[in-house]
Design an enzyme around this catalytic site. Structure first.
Site, PDB file in Angstrom:
ATOM      1  N   GLU A 256       5.105 -19.577  23.372  1.00  0.00           N
ATOM      2  CA  GLU A 256       6.391 -18.966  22.998  1.00  0.00           C
ATOM      3  C   GLU A 256       6.841 -19.424  21.620  1.00  0.00           C
ATOM      4  O   GLU A 256       7.362 -18.634  20.835  1.00  0.00           O
ATOM      5  CB  GLU A 256       7.481 -19.296  24.041  1.00  0.00           C
ATOM      6  CG  GLU A 256       7.238 -18.702  25.423  1.00  0.00           C
ATOM      7  CD  GLU A 256       7.391 -17.179  25.488  1.00  0.00           C
ATOM      8  OE1 GLU A 256       7.741 -16.559  24.472  1.00  0.00           O
ATOM      9  OE2 GLU A 256       7.135 -16.618  26.569  1.00  0.00           O
ATOM     10  N   ARG A 260       7.149 -16.559  18.674  1.00  0.00           N
ATOM     11  CA  ARG A 260       8.505 -16.236  18.195  1.00  0.00           C
ATOM     12  C   ARG A 260       8.842 -16.981  16.904  1.00  0.00           C
ATOM     13  O   ARG A 260       9.248 -16.378  15.918  1.00  0.00           O
ATOM     14  CB  ARG A 260       9.540 -16.578  19.278  1.00  0.00           C
ATOM     15  CG  ARG A 260       9.276 -15.808  20.553  1.00  0.00           C
ATOM     16  CD  ARG A 260      10.418 -15.902  21.524  1.00  0.00           C
ATOM     17  NE  ARG A 260       9.937 -15.656  22.879  1.00  0.00           N
ATOM     18  CZ  ARG A 260      10.664 -15.124  23.847  1.00  0.00           C
ATOM     19  NH1 ARG A 260      11.899 -14.784  23.640  1.00  0.00           N
ATOM     20  NH2 ARG A 260      10.148 -14.955  25.052  1.00  0.00           N
ATOM     21  N   ASP A 386      -2.653 -10.435  29.053  1.00  0.00           N
ATOM     22  CA  ASP A 386      -2.355  -9.391  28.061  1.00  0.00           C
ATOM     23  C   ASP A 386      -2.699  -9.654  26.590  1.00  0.00           C
ATOM     24  O   ASP A 386      -3.619  -9.073  26.026  1.00  0.00           O
ATOM     25  CB  ASP A 386      -0.883  -8.945  28.186  1.00  0.00           C
ATOM     26  CG  ASP A 386       0.133 -10.086  28.200  1.00  0.00           C
ATOM     27  OD1 ASP A 386      -0.268 -11.234  27.975  1.00  0.00           O
ATOM     28  OD2 ASP A 386       1.333  -9.809  28.421  1.00  0.00           O
ATOM     29  N   GLU A 520       7.177  -3.243  25.749  1.00  0.00           N
ATOM     30  CA  GLU A 520       5.781  -2.760  25.750  1.00  0.00           C
ATOM     31  C   GLU A 520       5.647  -1.237  25.779  1.00  0.00           C
ATOM     32  O   GLU A 520       4.716  -0.678  25.189  1.00  0.00           O
ATOM     33  CB  GLU A 520       5.001  -3.374  26.916  1.00  0.00           C
ATOM     34  CG  GLU A 520       4.765  -4.883  26.783  1.00  0.00           C
ATOM     35  CD  GLU A 520       5.976  -5.734  27.125  1.00  0.00           C
ATOM     36  OE1 GLU A 520       6.914  -5.205  27.760  1.00  0.00           O
ATOM     37  OE2 GLU A 520       6.007  -6.926  26.746  1.00  0.00           O
ATOM     38  N   THR A 606       2.172 -10.530  18.675  1.00  0.00           N
ATOM     39  CA  THR A 606       2.570 -10.004  19.984  1.00  0.00           C
ATOM     40  C   THR A 606       4.087  -9.987  20.176  1.00  0.00           C
ATOM     41  O   THR A 606       4.582  -9.421  21.150  1.00  0.00           O
ATOM     42  CB  THR A 606       1.869 -10.769  21.119  1.00  0.00           C
ATOM     43  OG1 THR A 606       1.988 -10.020  22.322  1.00  0.00           O
ATOM     44  CG2 THR A 606       2.452 -12.157  21.306  1.00  0.00           C
TER      45      THR A 606
HETATM   46  C1  DMJ Z   1       7.249 -10.949  24.370  1.00  0.00           C
HETATM   47  O1  DMJ Z   1       7.656 -12.243  24.157  1.00  0.00           O
HETATM   48  C2  DMJ Z   1       5.851 -10.732  23.880  1.00  0.00           C
HETATM   49  O2  DMJ Z   1       5.622  -9.376  23.726  1.00  0.00           O
HETATM   50  C3  DMJ Z   1       4.812 -11.281  24.809  1.00  0.00           C
HETATM   51  O3  DMJ Z   1       3.509 -10.993  24.398  1.00  0.00           O
HETATM   52  C4  DMJ Z   1       5.015 -10.753  26.196  1.00  0.00           C
HETATM   53  N1  DMJ Z   1       6.357 -10.851  26.646  1.00  0.00           N
HETATM   54  C5  DMJ Z   1       7.468 -10.590  25.800  1.00  0.00           C
HETATM   55  C6  DMJ Z   1       8.080  -9.213  25.898  1.00  0.00           C
HETATM   56  O4  DMJ Z   1       8.009  -8.588  27.085  1.00  0.00           O
END
Ligand code: DMJ
Length: 630
Positions: A256, A260, A386, A520, A606
């Site tokens: 995370e 982020r 994912d 998503e 992501t």
């Molecule tokens: C986000 O923090 C990112 O997209 C992560 O890869 C998956 N979960 C959340 C959003 O749903």
């Protein structure tokens, strides 16, 4: 006397009498547009292009050094927000529009950009940009030449992504308004904390980030910037400068913090050229390294940010989607610091995964960081798996298509997914099931809906015979995800939807019915729009936006909801930071033209933070070129 910007400051250029006379004669007879027909070397033209010349990001990525940008804003996207620059020029406000943010920001943050400008403004803007003047004037700077040849491309083209049709323009403005609303409420009730709790009107800090604060601020920087929300971007930047304390001692999620904070700061740096972001991200990157102190180098899920210990519990397994979602950011950390250590860490993970036996070619979701072996055979392209797949194809793209190992691993994984997980429901919907040691679980998480976009962007780089097939698969998955939204009364999709016991893209289980502002589905709409320009993706995005407005917007910000099938809406009291980083950014891009963050030059991490492709001629000049072929 005419004002000119020099090194970010306003100075004066004095025209001598004959020059002044010629200048006035020229303008008088041909109008202001005439300026743009003057030869490249024209001094007059230089005078009028101070904004663009001085807005360069002067990152010398060849030797990892960064010089100070001459403008506080790298490419001047805010300073030259859509239409602002044209309007300012046409109004001859040359004396005050010196490339500093304050003046221009006011215009953009008050929502006057784009929507309210007249066609006069539009025409002026087009005139300046479509003749390539901005680009060619930039090219005169030796630094920019180096830049252009090496790392960076401007985040926008001639028109700042401004859509040509009025409906999309209006929709894009709506997204911008939502972003401003989400930001203003976060600022009002939760400033400095990680996320806004709109119902209780306070902040949420949680423990995910180990004591780091301001997740919503760092996650929002690039969204504010690309939307031209100048004042808000400035507030965010100042907070990072003065309040983002990286000397915290808590246990943080490596994943995370990476997606982020590292992603958000990297992207802010690459977009704006502001040194503060580079300084912060380099410091933070260093603090993450102890996570890799395991016998295999497969990192723990958690890291102690004060570096006192490696953090994490060696007895706990490491999660594929967590240790497999570091590559893009870590390669860029090596680019910025000229220190290969970050690339080495992620290449070691890559190598390890590449050589492991995989059940039917699939990657299970959990690995033991001590033995280096899989812990169980549970495979998912949604939760826990994912973004590992996403980072394989994006590593290939970000390396300017030189990372052949990532490419091979991606297409092999996709083939295994197709052979083992992709299913057709009785009603004809294509979905990606989950796999537990050979037994299929016919469910798909909202998280897995990113795969429409991923398979879409991968389609054109695989073998030509599979191209159309993969594009169709991407479109089919995106269609199924849209169905999961369409089949609810709220028109927002559930956290998990199923294809068993008569369910078809619906969520029979009550505890799987929440929608937490996740991106998503609109993410895949955005990619599919870019790839096909099929207008249905914009329509679907608009449906989602209207549903967000109807059910998730409160007087005090946006909130997730507990049950997408409920007729009485209950809110979960959380405005997730990824709503600002991703959901709203993808919607904004969906309604923009493709020249805003073109996919050939940028990859999104992501968390939707754009990172520049590292051109191969750039890497070749470096000593620590990662050896992609190993
Ligand atoms: C986000 O923090 C990112 O997209 C992560 O890869 C998956 N979960 C959340 C959003 O749903």
């Amino acid at each position: 006397m005419i004002f000119k910007t020099l090194a970010g400051k306003t100075s004066f250029v004095v025209l001598r009498l004959p020059q002044t006379f010629l200048f006035l004669l020229f303008i008088g007879s041909l109008g202001f547009g005439a300026l743009f027909f003057l030869p490249e070397t024209s001094r007059l033209k230089r005078i009028f292009q101070h904004n663009s010349d001085n807005s360069a990001v002067i990152t010398d990525s060849v030797n990892g050094q960064s010089a100070r940008p001459s403008s506080p804003i790298g490419y001047g996207l805010i300073g030259a927000a859509p239409l602002d620059i044209g309007v300012l020029r046409m109004k001859s406000q040359l004396s005050s529009s010196n490339g500093k943010q304050t003046n221009n920001n006011k215009e953009s943050s008050q929502g006057t950009v784009s929507m309210q400008h007249t066609s006069e403004g539009d025409a002026a803007d087009n005139k300046v940009h479509t003749r390539g003047v901005v680009v060619s004037s930039r090219a005169r700077s030796p630094v920019r030449v180096k830049l252009r040849n090496c790392m960076l491309k401007p985040p926008y083209g001639a028109n700042y992504g401004k859509p040509s049709d009025p409906e999309s323009l209006q929709r894009r403005e709506k997204v911008k308004e939502m972003m401003k609303f989400a930001w203003d409420n976060y600022k009002r009730y939760a400033w400095g904390e990680n996320e806004l709790r709109p119902l209780s009107r306070n902040g949420n800090d949680g423990r995910t980030f180990g004591g780091l604060r301001g997740a919503s601020i760092v996650d929002s920087l690039d969204t504010l910037y690309i939307m031209g929300l100048g004042e808000e971007y400035q507030e965010a930047k100042e907070w990072v400068e003065n309040n983002l304390n990286l000397k915290v001692g808590g246990e943080a999620s490596l994943f995370e913090v990476n997606i982020r904070y590292v992603g958000g700061l990297l992207s802010a740096y690459y977009l704006t050229g502001e040194e503060v972001f580079k300084r912060k991200v380099v410091e933070l990157g260093r603090n993450l390294l102890p996570a890799f102190n395991t016998p295999t180098g497969i990192p723990h899920g958690v890291v102690n940010l004060a570096g006192r210990s490696s953090g994490g519990d060696l007895g706990r397994s490491s999660v594929l989607a967590e240790f497999g979602t570091l590559h893009l950011e870590f390669v860029h950390l090596s680019e910025l610091t000229s220190d290969p250590i970050y690339t080495e860490k992620v290449m070691n993970i890559r190598k390890h995964l590449n050589q492991l036996d995989k059940p039917r070619g699939l990657y299970p979701n959990a690995l033991n960081p001590v033995s280096g072996n899989w812990e169980q055979h549970y495979v998912s392209i949604g939760a826990l798996g994912d973004s590992f797949y996403e980072y394989l194809i994006k590593s290939y793209l970000m390396s300017d298509r030189t990372d052949e190992v990532a490419k091979r691993m991606y297409y092999a994984a996709l083939e295994a997914i197709e052979n083992n997980l992709v299913q057709r429901s009785p009603g004809g919907l294509i979905y990606v099931a989950e796999w537990r040691g050979g037994i299929l679980d016919h469910r798909m998480g909202h998280l897995a809906c990113f795969s429409g976009g991923m398979i879409g962007i991968g389609a054109e780089h695989g073998s030509p015979e599979t191209r159309q097939h993969q594009l169709d698969l991407a479109a089919n998955i995106t269609h199924t995800c849209h169905e999961s939204y369409r089949r609810t009364p709220t028109k927002l999709g559930p956290e998990v939807f199923r294809f068993d016991d008569g369910a078809e893209a619906t969520a029979p289980r009550v505890n799987e019915r929440q929608y937490i502002l996740r991106p998503e589905v609109v993410e895949s709409y955005m990619y599919m729009w870019r790839l096909t320009h099929d207008p249905k993706y914009r329509e679907w995005g608009w449906e989602a936006l209207e549903a967000l407005e109807r059910h998730c917007r409160l007087a005090t910000g946006f909130s997730g909801i507990i049950d997408v099938y409920g007729h009485i809406i209950q809110h979960d009291n959380l405005q997730q930071s990824f709503f600002l980083a991703e959901t709203l950014k993808y919607l904004y891009l969906l309604f923009s033209d493709d020249d805003l963050l073109p996919l050939k030059d940028w990859v999104f991490n992501t968390e939707a933070h754009p990172l520049p492709v590292i051109p191969r001629n750039c890497s070749q000049e470096r000593e620590h070129i990662p050896n992609w072929t190993q």
